[in-house]
Structure formats: C-alpha cells, structure tokens
Design a protein around this motif. Structure first.
Motif, PDB file in Angstrom:
ATOM      1  N   UNK A 129      -4.200  15.092   3.310  1.00  0.00           N
ATOM      2  CA  UNK A 129      -4.962  16.207   2.712  1.00  0.00           C
ATOM      3  C   UNK A 129      -4.060  17.365   2.268  1.00  0.00           C
ATOM      4  N   UNK A 130      -2.734  17.153   2.306  1.00  0.00           N
ATOM      5  CA  UNK A 130      -1.829  18.190   1.787  1.00  0.00           C
ATOM      6  C   UNK A 130      -2.010  18.274   0.271  1.00  0.00           C
ATOM      7  N   UNK A 131      -1.985  19.509  -0.234  1.00  0.00           N
ATOM      8  CA  UNK A 131      -2.307  19.705  -1.659  1.00  0.00           C
ATOM      9  C   UNK A 131      -1.063  20.027  -2.496  1.00  0.00           C
ATOM     10  N   UNK A 132      -1.067  19.473  -3.695  1.00  0.00           N
ATOM     11  CA  UNK A 132      -0.031  19.766  -4.682  1.00  0.00           C
ATOM     12  C   UNK A 132      -0.728  19.867  -6.038  1.00  0.00           C
ATOM     13  N   UNK A 133       0.017  20.369  -7.024  1.00  0.00           N
ATOM     14  CA  UNK A 133      -0.494  20.375  -8.393  1.00  0.00           C
ATOM     15  C   UNK A 133       0.400  19.428  -9.187  1.00  0.00           C
ATOM     16  N   UNK A 134      -0.131  18.261  -9.529  1.00  0.00           N
ATOM     17  CA  UNK A 134       0.649  17.268 -10.271  1.00  0.00           C
ATOM     18  C   UNK A 134       0.493  17.556 -11.763  1.00  0.00           C
ATOM     19  N   UNK A 174       0.848  -1.200   0.000  1.00  0.00           N
ATOM     20  CA  UNK A 174       0.000   0.000   0.000  1.00  0.00           C
ATOM     21  C   UNK A 174       0.882   1.249   0.000  1.00  0.00           C
ATOM     22  N   UNK A 175       0.487   2.281  -0.743  1.00  0.00           N
ATOM     23  CA  UNK A 175       1.225   3.545  -0.657  1.00  0.00           C
ATOM     24  C   UNK A 175       1.082   4.124   0.755  1.00  0.00           C
ATOM     25  N   UNK A 176       2.187   4.603   1.288  1.00  0.00           N
ATOM     26  CA  UNK A 176       2.153   5.201   2.632  1.00  0.00           C
ATOM     27  C   UNK A 176       2.024   6.711   2.487  1.00  0.00           C
ATOM     28  N   UNK A 177       0.860   7.200   2.864  1.00  0.00           N
ATOM     29  CA  UNK A 177       0.570   8.625   2.709  1.00  0.00           C
ATOM     30  C   UNK A 177       0.892   9.341   4.016  1.00  0.00           C
ATOM     31  N   UNK A 216      -2.468  14.716  -1.803  1.00  0.00           N
ATOM     32  CA  UNK A 216      -1.562  13.571  -1.961  1.00  0.00           C
ATOM     33  C   UNK A 216      -2.357  12.273  -1.784  1.00  0.00           C
ATOM     34  N   UNK A 217      -3.358  12.303  -0.899  1.00  0.00           N
ATOM     35  CA  UNK A 217      -4.220  11.129  -0.717  1.00  0.00           C
ATOM     36  C   UNK A 217      -4.976  10.776  -1.995  1.00  0.00           C
TER      37      UNK A 217
END
Ligand code: UD1
Length: 360
Positions: free
Chosen positions: A245-250, A237-240, A284-285
């Motif tokens: 809820x931290x935001x980024x622009x991918x 599982x990806x470890x978040x 990120x989630x």
C-alpha cells in the motif's frame, strides 16, 4: 534552439532527445556511455540529425567543444538509482556533483545561460504527513524494529498516531535520505549559486517514478516497474514489498520528456523547481496488478519484505508544471503499463536494454 543534451543516450535522455528533435531543435548529445549502464561496451548511436560527442561532464576540455554555439543545456547525465551500498557514495558525489560543478563553470566561461536540470522527488525524503492532533508533520525515518513487525506506516513523531498523506509542493524543505538524493540536492544548490552569480536561468525537474519503453531492467538500479515486468515475463509473480500500500506517482517517460522540453523552451530567467508527476498517486500493489493483468501473468504476491532505505509514500503536487508551463500528462496509467509490459524492452525504445540507463 541549439541544445546540448547531457546523458542523451540514457533512458529518459533518449526520449528527451526525440522530443527536442520533434520540436525542431538542433541537438548535440554528450554522453559518457558509462560502463555500469552501457554494459559490454555496447555502442550507442544517435538518430539521424543529432550530433553526438562521447564524453564525461567532468571533462572541462570536452565541454568546451560541446558547448560551442549552444543556447541551452539539458543536463540529465548522472549516476542514478538508490545505489547498491555505501561504497557508491564517492561515485554519486563525483559523477553528479563534481560533474555539475564542472559543467556550470564551463557554461559560465562560454556564456551559455539556460539550464534544465534533472532532479528527483527523493530530495523531499518522506515528505509530510497529516496528524489529527499535530497537523502537518515530517515523519521520522522508519525504524527497522517497526518494519520487521509489519508496521510500515511512519507515525507522527510527536504522538505516534498514524498519519494521513499530503502531496508535496516544491517549497517543501529538503530531507535527502541516501547518497543519490543528497547528490541531487547538491546539484540543485550548485545550479542556484551559478544562476545568482551569472544571471542564468534554471529549471529543476524533480522527476517522480518514471517508467516506460527503454526502462533499465537487469541492473541493481532498476525501478520497481521494470523489476515486476521482468518477473512476469519469466512467468513469476511480482514480489511486492511491505504491504503493497506504499504510494508513488508513476509518470510515463514520454510525458516526462515533454515536461523537460517545455521547461527548456520556456524557463528563460530565474530559478524554478517543478515536480514532475502524473498527479494521480498509485500504490505499488496496484501497479503490480496492472502489469500482471497486461501480461496475463500470475497475481502479485505481497511479501512483507522491506528495504531500510525506502520511504513509505512519495507523492507530488505537480500543478506548477501545469499552470506555469502549460504541460499536461497524456499517457493513461493502465495503457502506459500495458505498453511497458509488451514493448518495454525492445519496442519503442530507440536502442536495446543495456543502453538504457544513463540519466536521472
Ligand atoms: C525511484 C527511483 C529514484 C527516483 C525516485 C523518484 C529507481 C531505482 N529509483 O525511487 O531514482 O529518484 O523514484 O521518486 O528507479 N518494491 C517492491 N518490489 C521490488 C522492488 C521495489 O515492492 O522488487 C517497492 C519498494 O519497496 C518501494 C517501491 O517499490 O516501496 C518503489 O521502489 P523503486 O522503484 O526502487 O523506487 P523509489 O524508491 O520510489
């Protein structure tokens, strides 16, 4: 145009190279194939039609050859990532800042007057938040004591209330919070100084979180999308971190390459900074969920772990790029993540994983 592309063997560089060639430019790549990126001495060869020079931008002699007959430079060669520890600091200063200074001096000597420079959203630090009482404020660095108790949102520095988020625009003051960010700020200043003295033109490309085929993975400098993909491919599982809820622009690397080439073609005078993001912030989630869905893997686990150097949210307003350069991102987030999940390593990447990390 005849374009010198530094760092053209790296992750973003190889996509910029492909886009420059697709648009009919005559490209000369210069890359040092540095060991921490191109491990095991792995060789890289350019696609047919592009010239290649192995060399470091700190080497004025190689630059003399590299710049001969060139109209414009796209400068991506850099030490990337947030670094492993403080011992990385001299390398950031040397590779990124001394390297850019040597390049700019060589451009002045040889009369090359157009530069497109890879910068980063990290120059803004935490950006700004909106306080209901104090308006737009700059969050202070988060305290370890707060993070350890699960308080991840940076509060208003005046009243401690939670902050709403805003999109950072290009004239937001710099607030670099690590050696990489500091080196990017310095690169921008050196480039502006050079432009003022020589009359040259500079486009500073402040890249957001770039993802896509060829993304570096098993290195201490890998970005979160690559880390999650590697975990999922191993059945984990990806470890978040934090609460997810931290935001980024991918932003997809092909969109980034198109933006970079548009700037190289159109920035013919003055100095302009461009935020380079998709315009749609994600958590990120959410990103972890998109990758887990694409690979039909285990659901992400939100761990509550944190890294002291991380900023909480970074989201850009990239409208200048759209209005001034006519650029539009074309890769849909879910499709781009699915492509990364399935093709990220070998797929559309022009060369394998270990050759993937020289730029930005
Ligand atoms: C990234 C780039 C940086 C670039 C910037 C531009 C990397 C390593 N960093 O920084 O070079 O200038 O974007 O905006 O490519 N996280 C997890 N689990 C993990 C790892 C990370 O949840 O296993 C979280 C982090 O806590 C953070 C987020 O993912 O909140 C993003 O981390 P990361 O990919 O390292 O990138 P940025 O710090 O955004």
């Amino acid at each position: 145009m005849r374009v010198l592309l530094t760092g053209g063997a790296g992750f973003i560089g190889r996509h910029v190279l492909a886009e420059l060639m697709r648009r009919g430019h005559d490209v000369r790549v210069m890359d040092s194939l540095r060991n921490d990126v191109h491990r095991d001495g792995q060789a890289w060869s350019p696609p047919r039609g592009a010239a290649f020079l192995t060399g470091d931008v700190r080497d004025a002699q190689v630059l003399g050859t590299a710049l001969a007959g060139i109209d414009a430079v796209v400068h991506l060669a850099a030490k990337v990532g947030l670094g492993v520890d403080i011992g990385d600091m001299p390398d950031y200063a040397s590779s990124n800042d001394a390297g850019t200074a040597v390049l700019l001096a060589a451009m002045a000597r040889t009369g090359v007057s157009r530069l497109t420079l890879a910068s980063s959203m990290v120059v803004y630090g935490e950006g700004f938040g909106l306080c209901p009482e104090h308006g737009s404020v700059r969050p202070a660095p988060r305290l370890e004591a707060s993070l350890a108790t699960g308080n991840f949102e940076p509060p208003c520095p005046h009243c401690g209330r939670p902050l709403g988020t805003t999109l950072v625009v290009e004239d937001t003051p710099f607030d670099p919070r690590n050696a990489y960010a500091t080196s990017k700020v310095a690169q921008e200043f050196y480039a502006s100084n050079w432009a003022r003295v020589t009359g040259g033109a500079v486009a500073m490309m402040r890249y957001h979180n770039v993802y896509g085929p060829g993304m570096p993975r098993d290195t201490p400098y890998a970005g979160v999308a690559a880390i999650f993909t590697s975990a999922l491919r191993n059945g984990q599982a990806p470890k978040v971190f934090e609460d997810g809820r931290q935001r980024r622009d991918f932003v997809h690397v092909r969109d980034v390459a198109a933006a970079t080439v548009a700037a190289c073609e159109r920035q013919t005078s003055g100095v302009t900074a461009f935020n380079v993001g998709s315009g749609t912030p994600r958590t990120v989630g959410e990103m972890a969920e998109a990758l887990a869905r694409a690979l039909d893997g285990p659901a992400p686990v939100v761990t509550g772990q944190y890294r002291l150097g991380d900023v909480r949210h970074i989201t850009a307003d990239s409208s200048r790029l759209r209005t001034e350069l006519g650029w539009q991102p074309v890769v849909d987030f879910n499709e781009g993540m699915a492509e990364l999940a399935h093709l990220g390593e070998e797929g559309a990447a022009p060369s394998p994983l270990r050759a993937a990390m020289a730029t930005r």
